[in-house]
Motif scaffolding. Structure first.
Motif, PDB file in Angstrom:
ATOM      1  N   SER A   1       7.060 -40.689  12.856  1.00  0.00           N
ATOM      2  CA  SER A   1       5.502 -40.015  11.757  1.00  0.00           C
ATOM      3  C   SER A   1       4.646 -39.877  12.348  1.00  0.00           C
ATOM      4  O   SER A   1       4.210 -38.829  12.205  1.00  0.00           O
ATOM      5  CB  SER A   1       5.386 -41.418  10.869  1.00  0.00           C
ATOM      6  N   HIS A   2       4.363 -40.514  13.415  1.00  0.00           N
ATOM      7  CA  HIS A   2       2.735 -39.650  14.266  1.00  0.00           C
ATOM      8  C   HIS A   2       2.953 -38.573  14.667  1.00  0.00           C
ATOM      9  O   HIS A   2       2.196 -37.400  14.887  1.00  0.00           O
ATOM     10  CB  HIS A   2       2.745 -40.822  15.169  1.00  0.00           C
ATOM     11  N   LEU A   3       4.549 -38.342  15.292  1.00  0.00           N
ATOM     12  CA  LEU A   3       4.717 -37.368  15.876  1.00  0.00           C
ATOM     13  C   LEU A   3       4.550 -36.161  14.738  1.00  0.00           C
ATOM     14  O   LEU A   3       3.504 -34.383  14.792  1.00  0.00           O
ATOM     15  CB  LEU A   3       5.995 -36.621  16.357  1.00  0.00           C
ATOM     16  N   VAL A   4       5.037 -36.377  13.452  1.00  0.00           N
ATOM     17  CA  VAL A   4       5.083 -35.580  12.715  1.00  0.00           C
ATOM     18  C   VAL A   4       3.592 -35.297  11.744  1.00  0.00           C
ATOM     19  O   VAL A   4       2.982 -34.022  11.432  1.00  0.00           O
ATOM     20  CB  VAL A   4       5.867 -36.084  11.054  1.00  0.00           C
ATOM     21  N   ASP A   5       2.919 -36.380  12.047  1.00  0.00           N
ATOM     22  CA  ASP A   5       1.689 -36.387  11.370  1.00  0.00           C
ATOM     23  C   ASP A   5       0.299 -34.802  12.302  1.00  0.00           C
ATOM     24  O   ASP A   5      -0.060 -33.738  11.714  1.00  0.00           O
ATOM     25  CB  ASP A   5       0.777 -37.315  11.399  1.00  0.00           C
ATOM     26  N   GLU A   6       0.755 -35.567  13.874  1.00  0.00           N
ATOM     27  CA  GLU A   6       0.067 -34.266  14.676  1.00  0.00           C
ATOM     28  C   GLU A   6       0.137 -33.485  14.619  1.00  0.00           C
ATOM     29  O   GLU A   6      -0.489 -31.887  14.806  1.00  0.00           O
ATOM     30  CB  GLU A   6       0.295 -34.809  16.237  1.00  0.00           C
ATOM     31  N   ALA A   7       1.532 -32.771  14.086  1.00  0.00           N
ATOM     32  CA  ALA A   7       2.507 -30.543  14.097  1.00  0.00           C
ATOM     33  C   ALA A   7       1.909 -30.934  13.175  1.00  0.00           C
ATOM     34  O   ALA A   7       0.971 -29.626  13.088  1.00  0.00           O
ATOM     35  CB  ALA A   7       3.505 -31.875  14.416  1.00  0.00           C
ATOM     36  N   ASN A   8       1.659 -31.433  11.528  1.00  0.00           N
ATOM     37  CA  ASN A   8       0.992 -30.812  10.420  1.00  0.00           C
ATOM     38  C   ASN A   8      -0.610 -30.469  10.970  1.00  0.00           C
ATOM     39  O   ASN A   8      -0.834 -30.155  10.866  1.00  0.00           O
ATOM     40  CB  ASN A   8       1.472 -31.861   9.913  1.00  0.00           C
ATOM     41  N   GLU A   9      -1.627 -31.637  11.444  1.00  0.00           N
ATOM     42  CA  GLU A   9      -2.572 -31.214  11.822  1.00  0.00           C
ATOM     43  C   GLU A   9      -2.677 -29.876  13.133  1.00  0.00           C
ATOM     44  O   GLU A   9      -4.028 -29.146  12.731  1.00  0.00           O
ATOM     45  CB  GLU A   9      -3.432 -32.389  12.734  1.00  0.00           C
ATOM     46  N   GLU A  10      -1.860 -29.482  14.339  1.00  0.00           N
ATOM     47  CA  GLU A  10      -1.968 -28.179  14.407  1.00  0.00           C
ATOM     48  C   GLU A  10      -0.989 -27.028  13.975  1.00  0.00           C
ATOM     49  O   GLU A  10      -2.086 -26.356  14.446  1.00  0.00           O
ATOM     50  CB  GLU A  10      -0.804 -28.831  15.929  1.00  0.00           C
ATOM     51  N   TYR A  11      -0.993 -27.178  12.557  1.00  0.00           N
ATOM     52  CA  TYR A  11      -0.106 -26.294  12.619  1.00  0.00           C
ATOM     53  C   TYR A  11      -1.051 -26.069  11.033  1.00  0.00           C
ATOM     54  O   TYR A  11      -2.083 -24.406  10.943  1.00  0.00           O
ATOM     55  CB  TYR A  11       0.990 -26.407  11.666  1.00  0.00           C
ATOM     56  N   GLU A  12      -2.009 -26.818  10.845  1.00  0.00           N
ATOM     57  CA  GLU A  12      -3.608 -26.754  10.124  1.00  0.00           C
ATOM     58  C   GLU A  12      -4.340 -26.330  10.713  1.00  0.00           C
ATOM     59  O   GLU A  12      -5.659 -25.401  10.528  1.00  0.00           O
ATOM     60  CB  GLU A  12      -3.778 -27.743   9.133  1.00  0.00           C
ATOM     61  N   THR A  13      -4.141 -26.349  11.789  1.00  0.00           N
ATOM     62  CA  THR A  13      -5.914 -26.211  12.556  1.00  0.00           C
ATOM     63  C   THR A  13      -5.287 -24.487  13.678  1.00  0.00           C
ATOM     64  O   THR A  13      -6.316 -23.866  12.799  1.00  0.00           O
ATOM     65  CB  THR A  13      -6.285 -27.071  14.059  1.00  0.00           C
ATOM     66  N   LEU A  14      -4.545 -24.747  13.269  1.00  0.00           N
ATOM     67  CA  LEU A  14      -3.661 -23.005  14.435  1.00  0.00           C
ATOM     68  C   LEU A  14      -4.003 -21.918  12.740  1.00  0.00           C
ATOM     69  O   LEU A  14      -4.612 -21.238  12.682  1.00  0.00           O
ATOM     70  CB  LEU A  14      -2.261 -22.554  13.710  1.00  0.00           C
ATOM     71  N   MET A  15      -3.674 -22.626  11.629  1.00  0.00           N
ATOM     72  CA  MET A  15      -3.898 -21.206  10.532  1.00  0.00           C
ATOM     73  C   MET A  15      -5.051 -21.467  10.285  1.00  0.00           C
ATOM     74  O   MET A  15      -5.833 -20.280   9.713  1.00  0.00           O
ATOM     75  CB  MET A  15      -3.419 -22.107   8.763  1.00  0.00           C
ATOM     76  N   SER A  16      -5.729 -22.167  10.623  1.00  0.00           N
ATOM     77  CA  SER A  16      -7.562 -22.448  10.069  1.00  0.00           C
ATOM     78  C   SER A  16      -8.512 -21.530  11.102  1.00  0.00           C
ATOM     79  O   SER A  16      -9.125 -20.437  10.606  1.00  0.00           O
ATOM     80  CB  SER A  16      -8.277 -23.403   9.820  1.00  0.00           C
ATOM     81  N   ASP A  17      -7.957 -21.232  12.011  1.00  0.00           N
ATOM     82  CA  ASP A  17      -8.755 -20.806  13.276  1.00  0.00           C
ATOM     83  C   ASP A  17      -7.469 -19.632  12.719  1.00  0.00           C
ATOM     84  O   ASP A  17      -8.646 -18.445  13.658  1.00  0.00           O
ATOM     85  CB  ASP A  17      -8.095 -21.028  14.605  1.00  0.00           C
ATOM     86  N   LEU A  18      -7.060 -18.575  12.527  1.00  0.00           N
ATOM     87  CA  LEU A  18      -6.818 -17.458  11.939  1.00  0.00           C
ATOM     88  C   LEU A  18      -7.081 -16.253  10.753  1.00  0.00           C
ATOM     89  O   LEU A  18      -7.287 -15.389  10.275  1.00  0.00           O
ATOM     90  CB  LEU A  18      -4.764 -17.471  12.068  1.00  0.00           C
ATOM     91  N   MET A  19      -7.803 -17.360  10.059  1.00  0.00           N
ATOM     92  CA  MET A  19      -8.081 -17.323   8.686  1.00  0.00           C
ATOM     93  C   MET A  19      -9.678 -15.961   9.521  1.00  0.00           C
ATOM     94  O   MET A  19     -10.985 -17.059   9.741  1.00  0.00           O
ATOM     95  CB  MET A  19      -8.684 -18.063   7.974  1.00  0.00           C
TER      96      MET A  19
END
Length: 97
Positions: free
Chosen positions: A79-97
């Motif tokens: 569950s923690h790995l999934v949460d971390e992956a979600n956060e990493e993806y959201e950070t990447l997407m916000s950095d690209l905008m």
């Protein structure tokens, strides 16, 4: 973004092992090694249900549900790995905008 791999024993069948890949693009892949079963689900279709000393993990692949049981501590790590992956993806997407 790097996929994370883990190996877990199924709690209801300790002789069976699950190879799990948490992919930061929002996918979880599970292979029950000894049964040659492969399951995939989007994070949005993933859920965890505590049942005493174990946790049942539910997923959906092309609208077909699947499930497996892990020890509570293994499920918590997943569950923690999934949460971390979600956060990493959201950070990447916000950095690209």
């Amino acid at each position: 973004m790097i996929a994370v791999h883990r190996e877990y024993c199924l709690s209801n069948s300790p002789d069976l092992h699950a190879h799990v890949e948490v992919n930061p693009v929002g996918k979880l892949e599970v292979e029950i090694v000894e049964l040659h079963e492969h399951h995939t689900t989007e994070f949005d279709d993933l859920s965890f249900e505590n049942q005493g000393g174990e946790t049942r993990i539910y997923g959906k692949e092309n609208t077909v549900p699947w499930q497996f049981n892990l020890a509570k501590t293994d499920a918590l790590e997943l569950s923690h790995l999934v949460d971390e992956a979600n956060e990493e993806y959201e950070t990447l997407m916000s950095d690209l905008m």
